[in-house]
Design a protein around this motif. Structure first.
Motif, mmCIF file in Angstrom:
data_model
loop_
_atom_site.group_PDB
_atom_site.id
_atom_site.type_symbol
_atom_site.label_atom_id
_atom_site.label_comp_id
_atom_site.label_asym_id
_atom_site.label_seq_id
_atom_site.Cartn_x
_atom_site.Cartn_y
_atom_site.Cartn_z
ATOM 1 N N SER A 9 -4.851 -20.786 21.321
ATOM 2 C CA SER A 9 -5.527 -21.218 20.094
ATOM 3 C C SER A 9 -4.690 -22.211 19.302
ATOM 4 C CB SER A 9 -5.832 -20.004 19.211
ATOM 5 O OG SER A 9 -6.675 -19.083 19.886
ATOM 6 N N SER A 10 -5.397 -23.114 18.649
ATOM 7 C CA SER A 10 -4.765 -24.100 17.771
ATOM 8 C C SER A 10 -5.321 -23.874 16.368
ATOM 9 C CB SER A 10 -5.132 -25.494 18.303
ATOM 10 O OG SER A 10 -4.911 -26.458 17.311
ATOM 11 N N VAL A 11 -4.431 -23.700 15.409
ATOM 12 C CA VAL A 11 -4.882 -23.339 14.052
ATOM 13 C C VAL A 11 -4.161 -24.182 12.995
ATOM 14 C CG1 VAL A 11 -5.211 -20.925 14.794
ATOM 15 C CG2 VAL A 11 -3.105 -21.569 13.612
ATOM 16 N N PHE A 12 -4.753 -24.240 11.814
ATOM 17 C CA PHE A 12 -4.048 -24.717 10.623
ATOM 18 C C PHE A 12 -3.925 -23.534 9.687
ATOM 19 C CE2 PHE A 12 -6.075 -28.473 12.370
ATOM 20 C CZ PHE A 12 -4.996 -29.337 12.429
ATOM 21 N N ARG A 13 -2.743 -23.341 9.136
ATOM 22 C CA ARG A 13 -2.565 -22.205 8.242
ATOM 23 C C ARG A 13 -2.151 -22.689 6.864
ATOM 24 N NH1 ARG A 13 3.228 -19.390 10.161
ATOM 25 N NH2 ARG A 13 4.489 -20.912 9.026
ATOM 26 N N HIS A 43 -0.248 -15.877 5.433
ATOM 27 C CA HIS A 43 -1.109 -17.051 5.610
ATOM 28 C C HIS A 43 -2.573 -16.679 5.876
ATOM 29 C CE1 HIS A 43 2.966 -18.315 6.830
ATOM 30 N NE2 HIS A 43 2.660 -19.459 6.263
ATOM 31 N N ILE A 44 -3.442 -17.638 5.549
ATOM 32 C CA ILE A 44 -4.819 -17.615 6.064
ATOM 33 C C ILE A 44 -4.881 -18.702 7.132
ATOM 34 C CG2 ILE A 44 -7.163 -18.411 5.505
ATOM 35 C CD1 ILE A 44 -7.264 -16.705 3.201
ATOM 36 N N TYR A 45 -5.656 -18.426 8.194
ATOM 37 C CA TYR A 45 -5.707 -19.337 9.330
ATOM 38 C C TYR A 45 -7.097 -19.952 9.459
ATOM 39 C CZ TYR A 45 -1.393 -16.930 10.389
ATOM 40 O OH TYR A 45 -0.125 -16.431 10.299
ATOM 41 N N PHE A 46 -7.119 -21.271 9.653
ATOM 42 C CA PHE A 46 -8.360 -21.966 9.956
ATOM 43 C C PHE A 46 -8.262 -22.374 11.423
ATOM 44 C CE2 PHE A 46 -10.803 -25.897 10.458
ATOM 45 C CZ PHE A 46 -12.036 -25.463 10.012
ATOM 46 N N ILE A 47 -9.224 -21.914 12.221
ATOM 47 C CA ILE A 47 -9.106 -22.119 13.671
ATOM 48 C C ILE A 47 -9.652 -23.491 14.069
ATOM 49 C CG2 ILE A 47 -9.704 -21.199 15.948
ATOM 50 C CD1 ILE A 47 -10.079 -18.449 14.586
ATOM 51 N N ASP A 48 -8.799 -24.281 14.692
ATOM 52 C CA ASP A 48 -9.216 -25.584 15.210
ATOM 53 C C ASP A 48 -9.897 -25.368 16.561
ATOM 54 O OD1 ASP A 48 -9.339 -28.383 15.227
ATOM 55 O OD2 ASP A 48 -7.551 -28.497 16.502
ATOM 56 N N SER A 49 -9.269 -24.593 17.421
ATOM 57 C CA SER A 49 -9.887 -24.205 18.693
ATOM 58 C C SER A 49 -9.275 -22.893 19.148
ATOM 59 C CB SER A 49 -9.678 -25.288 19.756
ATOM 60 O OG SER A 49 -8.301 -25.385 20.051
ATOM 61 N N GLY A 50 -10.056 -22.104 19.886
ATOM 62 C CA GLY A 50 -9.540 -20.821 20.372
ATOM 63 C C GLY A 50 -10.310 -19.649 19.788
ATOM 64 N N ILE A 51 -9.801 -18.446 20.034
ATOM 65 C CA ILE A 51 -10.419 -17.227 19.486
ATOM 66 C C ILE A 51 -9.300 -16.300 19.001
ATOM 67 C CG2 ILE A 51 -11.929 -15.231 19.888
ATOM 68 C CD1 ILE A 51 -13.194 -16.660 22.224
ATOM 69 N N LEU A 52 -9.459 -15.790 17.794
ATOM 70 C CA LEU A 52 -8.511 -14.809 17.239
ATOM 71 C C LEU A 52 -9.272 -13.537 16.888
ATOM 72 C CD1 LEU A 52 -6.821 -17.459 16.918
ATOM 73 C CD2 LEU A 52 -5.990 -16.564 14.753
ATOM 74 N N PHE A 59 -13.651 -10.924 14.622
ATOM 75 C CA PHE A 59 -13.380 -12.003 15.577
ATOM 76 C C PHE A 59 -13.688 -13.334 14.905
ATOM 77 C CE2 PHE A 59 -15.029 -8.350 17.963
ATOM 78 C CZ PHE A 59 -13.991 -8.116 18.854
ATOM 79 N N ALA A 60 -12.925 -14.358 15.216
ATOM 80 C CA ALA A 60 -13.257 -15.690 14.684
ATOM 81 C C ALA A 60 -12.903 -16.740 15.718
ATOM 82 C CB ALA A 60 -12.490 -15.952 13.391
ATOM 83 N N CYS A 61 -13.682 -17.818 15.738
ATOM 84 C CA CYS A 61 -13.379 -18.925 16.655
ATOM 85 C C CYS A 61 -13.451 -20.247 15.902
ATOM 86 C CB CYS A 61 -14.270 -18.868 17.888
ATOM 87 S SG CYS A 61 -16.013 -19.113 17.548
ATOM 88 N N ASP A 62 -13.626 -21.335 16.636
ATOM 89 C CA ASP A 62 -13.550 -22.705 16.102
ATOM 90 C C ASP A 62 -14.213 -22.871 14.728
ATOM 91 O OD1 ASP A 62 -13.761 -22.274 18.938
ATOM 92 O OD2 ASP A 62 -13.534 -24.415 19.212
ATOM 93 N N GLN A 63 -13.464 -23.468 13.828
ATOM 94 C CA GLN A 63 -13.945 -23.816 12.481
ATOM 95 C C GLN A 63 -14.242 -22.593 11.609
ATOM 96 O OE1 GLN A 63 -15.481 -26.206 15.139
ATOM 97 N NE2 GLN A 63 -13.372 -26.808 14.644
ATOM 98 N N GLN A 64 -13.549 -21.510 11.891
ATOM 99 C CA GLN A 64 -13.700 -20.317 11.045
ATOM 100 C C GLN A 64 -12.332 -19.887 10.509
ATOM 101 O OE1 GLN A 64 -15.716 -17.732 13.852
ATOM 102 N NE2 GLN A 64 -17.721 -18.539 13.284
ATOM 103 N N PHE A 65 -12.379 -19.113 9.424
ATOM 104 C CA PHE A 65 -11.157 -18.603 8.799
ATOM 105 C C PHE A 65 -10.884 -17.174 9.249
ATOM 106 C CE2 PHE A 65 -12.744 -21.775 5.811
ATOM 107 C CZ PHE A 65 -11.598 -22.467 5.477
ATOM 108 N N ILE A 66 -9.613 -16.822 9.330
ATOM 109 C CA ILE A 66 -9.271 -15.431 9.635
ATOM 110 C C ILE A 66 -7.870 -15.123 9.084
ATOM 111 C CG2 ILE A 66 -8.226 -15.860 11.918
ATOM 112 C CD1 ILE A 66 -9.670 -13.243 12.880
ATOM 113 N N SER A 67 -7.654 -13.881 8.753
ATOM 114 C CA SER A 67 -6.321 -13.362 8.429
ATOM 115 C C SER A 67 -6.461 -11.842 8.449
ATOM 116 C CB SER A 67 -5.860 -13.834 7.050
ATOM 117 O OG SER A 67 -4.516 -13.426 6.834
ATOM 118 N N THR A 68 -5.371 -11.112 8.233
ATOM 119 C CA THR A 68 -5.542 -9.697 7.901
ATOM 120 C C THR A 68 -5.693 -9.728 6.382
ATOM 121 O OG1 THR A 68 -3.166 -9.305 7.793
ATOM 122 C CG2 THR A 68 -4.221 -8.919 9.904
ATOM 123 N N PHE A 69 -6.954 -9.850 5.962
ATOM 124 C CA PHE A 69 -7.309 -10.332 4.633
ATOM 125 C C PHE A 69 -6.838 -9.416 3.507
ATOM 126 C CE2 PHE A 69 -10.531 -11.612 1.383
ATOM 127 C CZ PHE A 69 -10.152 -12.944 1.288
#
Lengths: 191, 191
Positions: B99-103, B46-55, B70-80
């Motif tokens: 953290s709360s995310v949409f994947r 998955h790719i993750y879109f962060i709603d709130s939190g820090i990954l 590092f990524a936080c609110d409204q940013q994308f992250i994954s092990t790309f």
């Protein structure tokens, strides 16, 4: 130019009309060995598809040339970060040997993207490839021995690049001293 | 989730139907602080879109955790790199805070690409951004002083990350000793 057609067809499946459209944007250029194509400080206006020859990118750190990428026949190259951001390049692009290339400009590529978003896939694949390449190099720099780095290089790069790029350019790419690279190559020949 | 809609609309211009299609592929997940999301050796699905939190992403080198992003609110992250190649990850992805995310899964993203190639642009922009990010970090590592690296980090990363990510994680990202980072921060507060 047929190679490029085949590569793009494999990538996104293009019909005759689409190929003619792409072709109309391609410009053929020839560069003599050791001639600069993009200089640091200039904006990279084009991506280059190599018909024949060898090109490399490098930057200068404390007066020394550090090679960052090599490409030969049927491969793409540019100072990619400058190209995608359209801001001044920190790198140089030069021909190592006499080279024949087809180039496409940033504007033309974006025209293609707008006309048909299937062309976006070309941009995505190129960006992903560049990402994996720089990531691999960074990790390799941080975690591997000189010998392991050279072995990775041999596994990744085309034989033409391995045999025809001057050793000091490969050494700077690997972040090892030219003497160390010579020693590693000797040891690998013996073992 | 409205933020994501706005970001995608700015990027590729999406109508209501397209948003509903994307939305149908998104899954909401919550992660407790310090919980692993992807482990090294696993494939990033998955790719993750962060709603709130820090990954953050990190890898382990000679027993030490090296933060890589590092990524936080409204940013994308994954092990790309694992995500785009669908091969085992060399990195970990973890939540630093609750953290709360949409994947979205690799398969769903590729379904979107196939249904409408305008979605390819999302992939292109993400890949270009990741490329620039790893390139910038590599160059910074090779050519900048610890203080310059920290200044770049402050200019690039969100204030939330600067203030809430543990210092030793930032130090490993910058490739400096935690004590050096503490000293630099003290000096910058004084000057």
């Amino acid at each position: 130019m047929e190679y490029l057609k085949d590569i793009l067809n494999d990538l996104i499946g293009i019909n005759k009309g689409e190929w003619l459209e792409i072709k109309s944007f391609l410009q053929h250029r020839e560069f003599k060995a050791k001639s600069p194509i993009i200089r640091a400080g200039e904006v990279a206006r084009h991506i280059y598809f190599i018909d024949s020859g060898i090109l490399r990118t490098y930057h200068i750190n404390e007066g020394k040339e550090i090679s960052t990428y090599f490409a030969c026949d049927q491969q793409f190259i540019s100072t990619f970060s400058s190209f995608i951001t359209q801001s001044p390049s920190f790198e140089y692009l030069e021909a190592i040997e006499d080279s024949s290339v087809f180039r496409i400009s940033y504007e033309s590529l974006n025209t293609l993207y707008k006309k048909n978003s299937k062309f976006e896939k070309i941009g995505r694949i190129l960006a992903e490839k560049n990402y994996l390449c720089v990531l691999e190099r960074t990790l390799s720099m941080q975690t591997k021995t000189a010998k392991e780095k050279y072995q990775d290089f041999m596994n990744t790069y085309d034989k033409k690049i391995l045999t025809r790029v001057p050793q000091h350019m490969i050494a700077s790419f690997l972040g090892v001293a030219p003497e160390s690279l010579s020693r590693i190559r000797r040891e690998m020949l013996i073992s």
